[in-house]
Design an enzyme around this catalytic site. Sequence first.
Site, PDB file in Angstrom:
ATOM      1  N   ALA A  24     -42.690   9.792 -53.223  1.00 32.87           N
ATOM      2  CA  ALA A  24     -43.038   8.754 -52.250  1.00 32.87           C
ATOM      3  C   ALA A  24     -41.849   8.329 -51.380  1.00 32.87           C
ATOM      4  O   ALA A  24     -42.037   7.912 -50.232  1.00 32.87           O
ATOM      5  CB  ALA A  24     -43.605   7.550 -52.993  1.00 32.87           C
ATOM      6  N   THR A  28     -41.182   6.844 -47.063  1.00 33.03           N
ATOM      7  CA  THR A  28     -40.957   5.430 -46.713  1.00 33.03           C
ATOM      8  C   THR A  28     -40.399   5.317 -45.285  1.00 33.03           C
ATOM      9  O   THR A  28     -40.714   4.373 -44.574  1.00 33.03           O
ATOM     10  CB  THR A  28     -39.993   4.738 -47.701  1.00 33.03           C
ATOM     11  OG1 THR A  28     -38.781   5.477 -47.758  1.00 33.03           O
ATOM     12  CG2 THR A  28     -40.593   4.622 -49.083  1.00 33.03           C
ATOM     13  N   GLN A 104     -45.496  15.241 -54.670  1.00 30.17           N
ATOM     14  CA  GLN A 104     -46.405  14.312 -55.357  1.00 30.17           C
ATOM     15  C   GLN A 104     -47.196  13.512 -54.330  1.00 30.17           C
ATOM     16  O   GLN A 104     -48.090  12.763 -54.693  1.00 30.17           O
ATOM     17  CB  GLN A 104     -45.602  13.319 -56.203  1.00 30.17           C
ATOM     18  CG  GLN A 104     -44.753  13.956 -57.258  1.00 30.17           C
ATOM     19  CD  GLN A 104     -44.268  12.933 -58.274  1.00 30.17           C
ATOM     20  OE1 GLN A 104     -44.597  13.009 -59.442  1.00 30.17           O
ATOM     21  NE2 GLN A 104     -43.497  11.977 -57.837  1.00 30.17           N
ATOM     22  N   HIS A 122     -50.862  16.209 -56.210  1.00 33.17           N
ATOM     23  CA  HIS A 122     -51.735  15.040 -56.357  1.00 33.17           C
ATOM     24  C   HIS A 122     -52.844  15.000 -55.298  1.00 33.17           C
ATOM     25  O   HIS A 122     -53.528  14.000 -55.159  1.00 33.17           O
ATOM     26  CB  HIS A 122     -50.911  13.747 -56.323  1.00 33.17           C
ATOM     27  CG  HIS A 122     -50.076  13.558 -57.561  1.00 33.17           C
ATOM     28  ND1 HIS A 122     -49.118  12.594 -57.677  1.00 33.17           N
ATOM     29  CD2 HIS A 122     -50.076  14.219 -58.745  1.00 33.17           C
ATOM     30  CE1 HIS A 122     -48.541  12.672 -58.882  1.00 33.17           C
ATOM     31  NE2 HIS A 122     -49.107  13.653 -59.535  1.00 33.17           N
ATOM     32  N   CYS A 130     -67.679  16.085 -52.121  1.00 36.15           N
ATOM     33  CA  CYS A 130     -68.924  15.723 -52.793  1.00 36.15           C
ATOM     34  C   CYS A 130     -68.799  16.022 -54.290  1.00 36.15           C
ATOM     35  O   CYS A 130     -68.338  17.101 -54.684  1.00 36.15           O
ATOM     36  CB  CYS A 130     -70.089  16.511 -52.183  1.00 36.15           C
ATOM     37  SG  CYS A 130     -71.640  16.208 -53.048  1.00 36.15           S
ATOM     38  N   CYS A 135     -72.591  21.493 -54.644  1.00 36.26           N
ATOM     39  CA  CYS A 135     -72.454  21.227 -53.198  1.00 36.26           C
ATOM     40  C   CYS A 135     -70.980  21.274 -52.782  1.00 36.26           C
ATOM     41  O   CYS A 135     -70.562  22.142 -52.029  1.00 36.26           O
ATOM     42  CB  CYS A 135     -73.081  19.868 -52.884  1.00 36.26           C
ATOM     43  SG  CYS A 135     -72.824  19.323 -51.188  1.00 36.26           S
ATOM     44  N   CYS A 154     -72.645  12.042 -49.744  1.00 34.87           N
ATOM     45  CA  CYS A 154     -72.782  13.313 -49.033  1.00 34.87           C
ATOM     46  C   CYS A 154     -74.051  13.300 -48.177  1.00 34.87           C
ATOM     47  O   CYS A 154     -75.108  12.876 -48.653  1.00 34.87           O
ATOM     48  CB  CYS A 154     -72.846  14.419 -50.083  1.00 34.87           C
ATOM     49  SG  CYS A 154     -73.054  16.062 -49.416  1.00 34.87           S
ATOM     50  N   CYS A 157     -76.592  16.094 -49.958  1.00 35.75           N
ATOM     51  CA  CYS A 157     -77.287  15.888 -51.236  1.00 35.75           C
ATOM     52  C   CYS A 157     -77.245  14.441 -51.729  1.00 35.75           C
ATOM     53  O   CYS A 157     -77.763  14.155 -52.810  1.00 35.75           O
ATOM     54  CB  CYS A 157     -76.706  16.816 -52.299  1.00 35.75           C
ATOM     55  SG  CYS A 157     -75.000  16.447 -52.680  1.00 35.75           S
ATOM     56  N   ASN A 218     -31.854  10.459 -53.570  1.00 34.37           N
ATOM     57  CA  ASN A 218     -32.776   9.355 -53.863  1.00 34.37           C
ATOM     58  C   ASN A 218     -32.064   8.014 -53.744  1.00 34.37           C
ATOM     59  O   ASN A 218     -30.902   7.883 -54.118  1.00 34.37           O
ATOM     60  CB  ASN A 218     -33.327   9.491 -55.290  1.00 34.37           C
ATOM     61  CG  ASN A 218     -34.546   8.627 -55.519  1.00 34.37           C
ATOM     62  OD1 ASN A 218     -35.588   8.871 -54.928  1.00 34.37           O
ATOM     63  ND2 ASN A 218     -34.417   7.597 -56.343  1.00 34.37           N
TER      64      ASN A 218
END
Length: 248
Positions: A24, A28, A104, A122, A130, A135, A154, A157, A218
């Site tokens: 993440a 930023t 990630q 992720h 769906c 489907c 969906c 369906c 980091n």
Amino acid sequence: MNKEIEQVALMLKTSRNTVVVTGAGISTEAGIPDFRGEHGIYRQLGEDRVMQIINIDCFRSNPDHFYLFYRKHFHSYAHVRPSPAHLALAQLEGQGLVKAVVTQNIDGLHQKAGSRRVVAIHGTADRYVCTNRACQEVYDQDYVDTYPLTVPCCEQCEEALKPDVVLFGEPIKNYYDALELITGAHLLIVIGSSLTVYPLAGFVRDYCNSNKDLLIINKGPTQMDYAATLKVDAGHTGDFLGRVLDRI
Ligand code: NAD
């Protein structure tokens, strides 16, 4: 800082197989808060609460509750532009100095920046799938944003759609691709991750067992600082990587 820039440029130039792991913190600077930082959702709402709702069991048992929370706190990334750090990584890949990015993040910013080999473990936030296995139609953020009910369904369906992101309690995507890339690298660079989320943190740990170079860029500490060949405590990652590029 100049010495660190020289060292990183040299590491990149001499490695034949460099893989980058991002979290993440690389986004930023594009304006997306990380979860644990000052403006992060964990600080504002509490980690336990988020984990209980952004959870596959909650999605299945109470999709209304899930989507009320998800729609309020997880915004679309469709209009967010990549940061200079994303662009620098795409440039390094273009120059043959980075083989792949394992991320990630769910914001799609590496792809937008032009990185070609991106393994998103992720998932991707702006995609909805769906839940009917027969489907599996895919929808975009606009469809969900304009859907008249809380739980988007969906149009083929009428089953509920699930954000194409890994919820708590679900296995990651592309497990073996990520593991192979990370453990097979000759140089691993971690950018903007506290390395607290598993299994990715475990992949980095496995890589470190073979005594290869680990570079961590980091802001603040990570769980693997002790194993790093070089740790750069940088809050302006885009600026730092731009200066590395200038040295190459
Ligand atoms: P994390 O919040 O655990 O760690 C982020 C790290 O980045 C922190 O140590 C922070 O100090 C550092 N950081 C913040 N700004 C930085 C900067 N400009 N330069 C360098 N470092 C900076 O994040 P994580 O390890 O990625 O794990 C959290 C989980 O949250 C992940 O599973 C991820 O999917 C999810 N998440 C994704 C996004 C996104 O897609 N942009 C945003 C928030 C959370």
